[in-house]
Design an enzyme around this catalytic site. Structure first.
Site, mmCIF file in Angstrom:
data_model
loop_
_atom_site.group_PDB
_atom_site.id
_atom_site.type_symbol
_atom_site.label_atom_id
_atom_site.label_comp_id
_atom_site.label_asym_id
_atom_site.label_seq_id
_atom_site.Cartn_x
_atom_site.Cartn_y
_atom_site.Cartn_z
ATOM 1 N N TYR A 159 48.097 77.662 58.812
ATOM 2 C CA TYR A 159 48.725 77.668 60.135
ATOM 3 C C TYR A 159 48.973 79.080 60.649
ATOM 4 C CZ TYR A 159 49.916 72.703 59.858
ATOM 5 O OH TYR A 159 49.866 71.344 59.786
ATOM 6 N N LYS A 164 75.204 66.857 37.425
ATOM 7 C CA LYS A 164 75.209 66.638 38.874
ATOM 8 C C LYS A 164 73.849 66.994 39.465
ATOM 9 C CE LYS A 164 77.007 71.257 39.456
ATOM 10 N NZ LYS A 164 78.206 72.076 39.486
HETATM 11 C C1 LIG Z 1 78.363 72.967 38.545
HETATM 12 C C2 LIG Z 1 79.652 73.189 37.935
HETATM 13 C C3 LIG Z 1 79.758 73.746 36.644
HETATM 14 C C4 LIG Z 1 78.578 74.245 35.863
HETATM 15 O O1 LIG Z 1 78.194 75.519 36.322
HETATM 16 P P1 LIG Z 1 76.980 76.306 35.640
HETATM 17 O O2 LIG Z 1 77.023 77.660 36.235
HETATM 18 O O3 LIG Z 1 75.751 75.584 36.016
HETATM 19 O O4 LIG Z 1 77.224 76.283 34.194
HETATM 20 C C5 LIG Z 1 80.997 73.817 36.068
HETATM 21 N N1 LIG Z 1 82.095 73.398 36.740
HETATM 22 C C6 LIG Z 1 82.030 72.890 37.973
HETATM 23 C C7 LIG Z 1 83.289 72.464 38.655
HETATM 24 C C8 LIG Z 1 80.814 72.779 38.636
HETATM 25 O O5 LIG Z 1 80.755 72.293 39.864
#
Ligand SMILES: *Cc1c(COP(=O)(O)O)cnc(C)c1O
Length: 818
Positions: free
Chosen positions: A716, A490
């Site tokens: 700035y 993701k």
């Molecule tokens: C992002 C996510 C993960 C992975 O989490 P990490 O801490 O990056 O391993 C697992 N399950 C769900 C539902 C997530 O949204």
């Protein structure tokens, strides 16, 4: 670094010195310098003014300005009186002087030296031997592929009393070069990796090339080589011959079997016994290199069982295949530094692994040294290409042009030279392709690479796909065999770029991918990802696209379930895979535990969906203070999933563990785990069995440098007040690129020339100012914005996830892989 050190006087005595000018003859020398852009340990360095492509004598002034006070120069080339306080050694030939010094240094050590030569595989065999022999030896070895007339000298300089074995690479391109390398290395064990089929331009014949390489074997106590490579030429070694290969050899290779999961078992006969090794690679080059290492270990007296045990865990060696985003949504794999059959083979292998575009194009130059046996060389090339199913071939060079008819099985365009190719670029219409550039040096493919890669912005996020693969395997090793793995890609694979990473994961056979939105899943499908993909936040409006691309929704409420069933019914689809999310304490998305009865009846009365998996998410799996809470989440989840499986009477996958859960909660591995941030080499909790590699590095460049006096301000709001005269560098990254404003005013720092330098003043939208006082920084220099995000995130009170995913899309992504 060295136990025994040299004074500049001692150095002058060891070399064929003509004359000296000493200011301080007792100055201590520890490092050898030859490039004024790469000066380190200047105080204890001696600068050799080498006469290569550029004349090093023109850089004596810069080196002096950089703090170097010891120089080795040629007669009549330098006005020594211009450099007060410096020591000069004047010699006839500076390269020869460097080599003589290296030889002397090597002679200080009685421990064994392994010398490796051959056309291909030297670096891999060197690196693999270093891995394989590490349990017994402390090894000094050539850095990277330092194997030239200069590289070997610098490599040998690394020998010291802390080591008890050295592995040195020797590369030659012309007649006469090996004699010098041999004099320096004087290997106890000489190893020949292989001999390429074509002979190089620097040799009169293939036989001459082999004889020249074999000079390394003079006087070696052990000679390791394959008779298949040496065309019957006698090996000038007085010691023992350890031969290997498919022909008549002591280690007689009989065959190999490819095993599931990218492993390969190689069978051989040795001393009347059947022996075998299994390596985690399958390509021909890796097999040959592994057998070469095998024979070397046998020559060193290793037991077959020990060898077999170590071969299984050989690690890949990073090579220089770089993957870049190209024009018109192309991906460019840049392998434009050499071209011969074996490296073409490796590059095509890599191309095959890339699934992001349906079309695969190869831009190939003539193979140097093919003249005289064009027929033979290019028919081998044609076979290789036919085997590797490319969709388009573009050749550059007269040799390939003459051989055009051989390539009529593929769409083929032939050009006589690189310039005519570049002139026709517009007509070639590159679009949505993976383009592999494979060219010999003299065809200057870097020019092609330049025009094909979109140059939008000087800031890049580099991802080492080897590291991602390595991290994946580290986590896999923690899981029992039956546990599946879902990789979380993701948010653009945590900022590192979606399809390149997804394609690597697909090649490595993970079981599932997960994305946040349907759009992300559609992108992956369009680029050739066929793995099942779970979408965590599907919206009703996106169901059509989801179905059209075979994506699988997370269903977290009755509302979403009903909507989805309605859409499926409208299309008369049945048994569509869905993933049921249950909330066990995160309180984000999911059915409540108490929804179970209603959910069961809803699922029992519908034929449209089929539960593919049931899952929940741990809120604090990485934090020991919440372990009791995590245990309750796990128990609640198992109860919920148990009730569902009893009612549905078909199996589905149960999963709950994220990265931290995988590391800390083996009892939560269940049927599948969801690996996220760990893939990218970031993890909060230490774990004994995990050795992760940092996958992403954010880099930018210096656009301007200026001297600013004390009392002036930078940036700035004048918030960067200078209390001393400072050198200020402006770099090409700002908050619009994802470099957080909280890093301003010295809170953040970057790396320039290996030195940590603080930010000055506020971070601007597209730029940041750094205090590079005292650092030898120049405009155009590379700057590392961050590598270790774990540490950096803490300095501004955030988490590595936010830093990684905050890197804006305008930052170009670059990938490399070995
Ligand atoms: C992002 C996510 C993960 C992975 O989490 P990490 O801490 O990056 O391993 C697992 N399950 C769900 C539902 C997530 O949204």
């Amino acid at each position: 670094m060295h136990e025994q050190s040299y004074t500049i006087r001692r150095i002058s005595e060891l070399m064929p010195t003509v004359r000296v000018y000493f200011n301080d003859e007792s100055a201590e020398v520890r490092s050898l310098l030859y490039d004024s852009r790469k000066l380190s340990d200047t105080q204890h360095g001696v600068f050799f003014a080498l006469e290569g492509r550029r004349d090093g004598h023109q850089y004596v002034k810069e080196a002096y300005a950089g703090g170097v006070r010891n120089f080795v120069v040629a007669e009549g080339k330098t006005e020594t009186t211009w450099f007060p306080g410096a020591n000069f050694i004047v010699v006839g030939d500076t390269l020869e002087a460097l080599q003589v010094l290296a030889m002397h240094h090597r002679n200080q050590f009685a421990y064994p030296v392994i010398g490796i030569t051959g056309s291909n595989g030297k670096t891999i065999v060197k690196e693999w031997l270093a891995q394989l022999l590490a349990p017994e030896y402390r090894i000094a070895r050539s850095p990277k592929s330092y194997n030239s007339q200069i590289g070997v000298a610098l490599s040998l300089w690394q020998l010291d009393n802390t080591c008890d074995l050295a592995i040195i690479e020797a590369g030659i391109s012309q007649q006469g070069e090996m004699e010098v390398l041999h004099r320096m290395i004087q290997p106890d064990i000489a190893v020949l990796t292989n001999i390429g089929p074509a002979h190089d331009d620097g040799f009169a014949s293939a036989k001459d090339k082999i004889s020249e390489k074999l000079r390394l074997f003079n006087g070696a106590k052990q000679a390791v080589y394959s008779p298949d490579h040496i065309a019957g030429i006698p090996v000038p070694s007085t010691g023992r011959h350890m031969t290997w290969g498919a022909g008549d050899a002591l280690l007689h290779v009989m065959g190999h079997d490819v095993l599931a999961g990218r492993k390969c078992c190689i069978r051989a006969r040795y001393e009347g016994q059947l022996v075998q090794i299994t390596i985690p690679f399958i390509d021909a080059a890796a097999r040959e290199n592994a057998v070469c290492c095998w024979a070397t270990m046998l020559a060193m007296g290793y037991d077959s069982a020990v060898i077999a045990e170590r071969m299984v865990s050989l690690q890949p060696v990073e090579m220089r295949l770089e993957m870049k985003k190209g024009i018109n949504n192309c991906t460019v794999i840049d392998d434009s530094y050499s071209n011969d059959l074996s490296s073409l083979h490796i590059a095509l292998d890599f191309l095959q692994q890339q699934q992001q575009h349906a079309s695969r194009t190869l831009v190939l130059s003539d193979i140097p040294g093919a003249s005289g046996h064009e027929e033979e060389v290019y028919s081998a090339v044609a076979k290789l290409l036919a085997h590797n199913k490319i969709t388009r071939l573009i050749t550059i060079g007269p040799g390939l042009m003459r051989q055009s008819p051989r390539f009529d099985f593929v769409r083929h365009e032939a050009f006589a030279d690189t310039a005519s190719f570049l002139a026709s670029l517009a007509d070639l219409r590159f679009q949505d392709e993976t383009i592999l550039l494979k060219g010999a040096r003299k065809y200057a493919f870097e020019r092609i690479s330049q025009v094909l890669t979109a140059k939008l912005h000087d800031t890049v996020l580099e991802t080492n796909l080897n590291a991602v693969e390595h991290n994946l395997n580290q986590y896999r090793a923690l899981l029992p065999k039956h546990v599946k793995l879902m990789a979380m890609v993701k948010a653009f694979s945590y900022g590192s770029g979606s399809y390149e990473v997804a394609s690597l994961l697909q090649f490595n056979k993970v079981d599932y991918l997960a994305v946040a939105y349907v759009d992300e899943g559609v992108e992956l499908r369009k680029s050739g990802i066929t793995l099942p993909i779970m979408v965590m936040s599907p919206t009703t409006a996106s169901f059509d696209a989801l179905l059209a691309h075979g994506l699988e929704p997370e269903i977290y409420s009755f509302g979403v379930l009903d909507d989805f069933i309605r859409v499926l019914a409208g299309k008369q689809l049945v048994d569509y895979p869905i993933h049921i999310k249950v909330d066990t304490g995160m309180h984000r998305l999911g059915f409540s535990v108490s929804d179970i009865e209603q959910l069961i009846s809803r699922l029992q009365e519908t034929g449209e969906v089929k539960v593919q998996s049931v899952f929940s998410h741990l809120a604090a799996a990485g934090d020991a203070t919440h372990d009791a809470f995590t245990a309750r989440q796990l128990a609640a989840f198992e109860l919920f999933a148990g009730k569902l499986v009893d009612a549905l009477r078909y199996p589905f996958i149960r999963h709950i563990a994220n990265t931290a859960g995988i590391q800390r909660w083996p009892q939560a591995h269940l049927d599948m785990v969801r690996l996220g941030i760990g893939l990218y080499g970031v993890h909060n909790e230490g774990h004994k069995a995990l050795v992760l590699q940092q996958a992403s590095t954010l880099k930018t460049t210096i656009t301007q440098i200026r001297e600013v006096p004390a009392g002036e301000s930078v940036g700035y709001n004048r918030s960067g007040m200078l209390t001393k005269d400072s050198t200020i560098a402006t770099v090409n990254i700002g908050y619009a690129d994802g470099y957080d404003r909280r890093f301003g005013n010295g809170v953040g720092s970057m790396m320039v020339k290996g030195k940590t330098v603080p930010t000055v003043g506020d971070i601007c939208m597209d730029m940041t100012m750094l205090d590079v006082s005292g650092v030898d920084a120049r405009e155009g220099d590379e700057v590392i914005v961050f590598g270790d995000v774990d540490r950096l995130a803490k300095t501004i009170g955030t988490i590595p996830y936010e830093l990684l995913t905050g890197i804006s899309q305008r930052v170009k992504r670059v990938y490399y892989y070995g």
